[in-house]
Design a protein around this motif. Sequence first.
Motif, PDB file in Angstrom:
ATOM      1  N   GLY A  71      -8.242   0.782  -7.079  1.00  0.00           N
ATOM      2  CA  GLY A  71      -7.835   1.714  -6.026  1.00  0.00           C
ATOM      3  C   GLY A  71      -9.025   2.399  -5.378  1.00  0.00           C
ATOM      4  N   LEU A  72      -9.984   2.826  -6.202  1.00  0.00           N
ATOM      5  CA  LEU A  72     -11.186   3.472  -5.678  1.00  0.00           C
ATOM      6  C   LEU A  72     -11.975   2.528  -4.772  1.00  0.00           C
ATOM      7  N   ALA A  73     -12.110   1.280  -5.191  1.00  0.00           N
ATOM      8  CA  ALA A  73     -12.897   0.311  -4.420  1.00  0.00           C
ATOM      9  C   ALA A  73     -12.203  -0.067  -3.116  1.00  0.00           C
ATOM     10  N   ILE A  74     -10.884  -0.261  -3.143  1.00  0.00           N
ATOM     11  CA  ILE A  74     -10.161  -0.591  -1.906  1.00  0.00           C
ATOM     12  C   ILE A  74     -10.240   0.574  -0.926  1.00  0.00           C
ATOM     13  N   GLY A  75     -10.034   1.795  -1.432  1.00  0.00           N
ATOM     14  CA  GLY A  75     -10.133   2.967  -0.563  1.00  0.00           C
ATOM     15  C   GLY A  75     -11.510   3.104   0.050  1.00  0.00           C
ATOM     16  N   GLU A  76     -12.540   2.896  -0.745  1.00  0.00           N
ATOM     17  CA  GLU A  76     -13.913   2.989  -0.247  1.00  0.00           C
ATOM     18  C   GLU A  76     -14.183   1.930   0.817  1.00  0.00           C
ATOM     19  N   HIS A 136      -1.174   6.718  -9.978  1.00  0.00           N
ATOM     20  CA  HIS A 136      -2.615   6.811 -10.157  1.00  0.00           C
ATOM     21  C   HIS A 136      -3.356   5.924  -9.159  1.00  0.00           C
ATOM     22  N   TRP A 137      -2.807   4.738  -8.852  1.00  0.00           N
ATOM     23  CA  TRP A 137      -3.441   3.873  -7.858  1.00  0.00           C
ATOM     24  C   TRP A 137      -3.427   4.539  -6.489  1.00  0.00           C
ATOM     25  N   PHE A 138      -2.280   5.083  -6.079  1.00  0.00           N
ATOM     26  CA  PHE A 138      -2.193   5.726  -4.774  1.00  0.00           C
ATOM     27  C   PHE A 138      -3.151   6.917  -4.691  1.00  0.00           C
ATOM     28  N   HIS A 139      -3.266   7.668  -5.784  1.00  0.00           N
ATOM     29  CA  HIS A 139      -4.191   8.803  -5.817  1.00  0.00           C
ATOM     30  C   HIS A 139      -5.638   8.319  -5.663  1.00  0.00           C
ATOM     31  N   SER A 140      -6.011   7.286  -6.392  1.00  0.00           N
ATOM     32  CA  SER A 140      -7.375   6.757  -6.339  1.00  0.00           C
ATOM     33  C   SER A 140      -7.694   6.235  -4.945  1.00  0.00           C
ATOM     34  N   PHE A 141      -6.755   5.505  -4.362  1.00  0.00           N
ATOM     35  CA  PHE A 141      -6.944   4.981  -3.003  1.00  0.00           C
ATOM     36  C   PHE A 141      -7.136   6.122  -2.007  1.00  0.00           C
ATOM     37  N   ALA A 142      -6.273   7.135  -2.065  1.00  0.00           N
ATOM     38  CA  ALA A 142      -6.355   8.259  -1.124  1.00  0.00           C
ATOM     39  C   ALA A 142      -7.693   8.989  -1.248  1.00  0.00           C
ATOM     40  N   GLN A 143      -8.195   9.124  -2.468  1.00  0.00           N
ATOM     41  CA  GLN A 143      -9.437   9.857  -2.697  1.00  0.00           C
ATOM     42  C   GLN A 143     -10.602   9.223  -1.961  1.00  0.00           C
ATOM     43  N   THR A 144     -10.800   7.932  -2.140  1.00  0.00           N
ATOM     44  CA  THR A 144     -11.987   7.308  -1.546  1.00  0.00           C
ATOM     45  C   THR A 144     -11.756   6.853  -0.114  1.00  0.00           C
ATOM     46  N   ALA A 145     -10.503   6.598   0.270  1.00  0.00           N
ATOM     47  CA  ALA A 145     -10.219   6.271   1.673  1.00  0.00           C
ATOM     48  C   ALA A 145     -10.336   7.521   2.535  1.00  0.00           C
ATOM     49  N   GLY A 146     -10.207   8.698   1.917  1.00  0.00           N
ATOM     50  CA  GLY A 146     -10.278   9.949   2.658  1.00  0.00           C
ATOM     51  C   GLY A 146      -9.039  10.175   3.506  1.00  0.00           C
ATOM     52  N   VAL A 147      -7.876   9.902   2.921  1.00  0.00           N
ATOM     53  CA  VAL A 147      -6.625  10.034   3.666  1.00  0.00           C
ATOM     54  C   VAL A 147      -5.699  11.033   2.985  1.00  0.00           C
ATOM     55  N   THR A 148      -4.898  11.690   3.802  1.00  0.00           N
ATOM     56  CA  THR A 148      -3.774  12.470   3.307  1.00  0.00           C
ATOM     57  C   THR A 148      -2.583  11.522   3.298  1.00  0.00           C
ATOM     58  N   LEU A 149      -1.923  11.425   2.150  1.00  0.00           N
ATOM     59  CA  LEU A 149      -0.890  10.412   1.959  1.00  0.00           C
ATOM     60  C   LEU A 149       0.323  11.039   1.288  1.00  0.00           C
ATOM     61  N   HIS A 150       1.479  10.855   1.904  1.00  0.00           N
ATOM     62  CA  HIS A 150       2.745  11.328   1.340  1.00  0.00           C
ATOM     63  C   HIS A 150       3.630  10.117   1.081  1.00  0.00           C
ATOM     64  N   VAL A 151       4.105   9.992  -0.148  1.00  0.00           N
ATOM     65  CA  VAL A 151       4.973   8.880  -0.537  1.00  0.00           C
ATOM     66  C   VAL A 151       6.214   9.470  -1.188  1.00  0.00           C
ATOM     67  N   GLU A 152       7.373   9.163  -0.620  1.00  0.00           N
ATOM     68  CA  GLU A 152       8.617   9.721  -1.159  1.00  0.00           C
ATOM     69  C   GLU A 152       9.704   8.661  -1.159  1.00  0.00           C
ATOM     70  N   THR A 153      10.256   8.391  -2.334  1.00  0.00           N
ATOM     71  CA  THR A 153      11.420   7.531  -2.426  1.00  0.00           C
ATOM     72  C   THR A 153      12.637   8.395  -2.121  1.00  0.00           C
ATOM     73  N   LEU A 154      13.299   8.112  -1.012  1.00  0.00           N
ATOM     74  CA  LEU A 154      14.456   8.911  -0.607  1.00  0.00           C
ATOM     75  C   LEU A 154      15.656   8.612  -1.501  1.00  0.00           C
ATOM     76  N   TYR A 155      15.802   7.335  -1.851  1.00  0.00           N
ATOM     77  CA  TYR A 155      16.800   6.925  -2.844  1.00  0.00           C
ATOM     78  C   TYR A 155      16.497   5.500  -3.265  1.00  0.00           C
TER      79      TYR A 155
END
Length: 195
Positions: A71-76, A136-155
């Motif tokens: 995740g860190l490497a893809i985000g970077e 944890h993957w989404f968190h790692s990706f967001a950190q190095t990509a430098g993005v604000t990311l919201h993920v919500e399963t509605l149902y």
Amino acid sequence: MRTATISRKTSETSVEVSVNLDGTGAYAISTGIGFFDHMLEQLSRHSLIDLEVKTVGDLHIDQHHTVEDTGLAIGEAVAQALGDKRGIRRYADALSPMDETLTRVAIDISGRPFLVWKTEFTQKRLGEMDTEMFEHWFHSFAQTAGVTLHVETLYGQNNHHIAEAAFKGLARALRQAVEIDPRKADAIPSTKGTL
């Protein structure tokens, strides 16, 4: 071409990532975790970002380092390929339906890494992947990509669908957010003049 190649080597993992933001969704993914490979393939295919990932990690311990460092490497790589972010649309969102599941993903390529995760699983594993590692993957990706990311399963009920809808939602939102806006292709999309 907006491309980048990242090499990340630690005592726990070796990760090689290449991205082309203006690709066709071509991919070659190998992490040693089958279900994780499947999710990254969805990310590439539906974002139209060409993605090559080769991760060798300490899976004899657990999946944590492999998933995190990938995740860190893809985000970077995404951040590097975006450069100064001139001309991008920056904001995007997507509703991602998958059978009985509906997931909403919103992204801001802001330079301010943040993750809001409102997704739960009722199984501990999907295939051989620990479901706690998705957040944890989404968190790692967001950190190095430098993005604000919201993920919500509605149902949703099926754990496979819940995971896949999150990755496809990210893919569709990312595809829109990194696109060059022809009305402002020469401008950085911020009143600050930088992102």
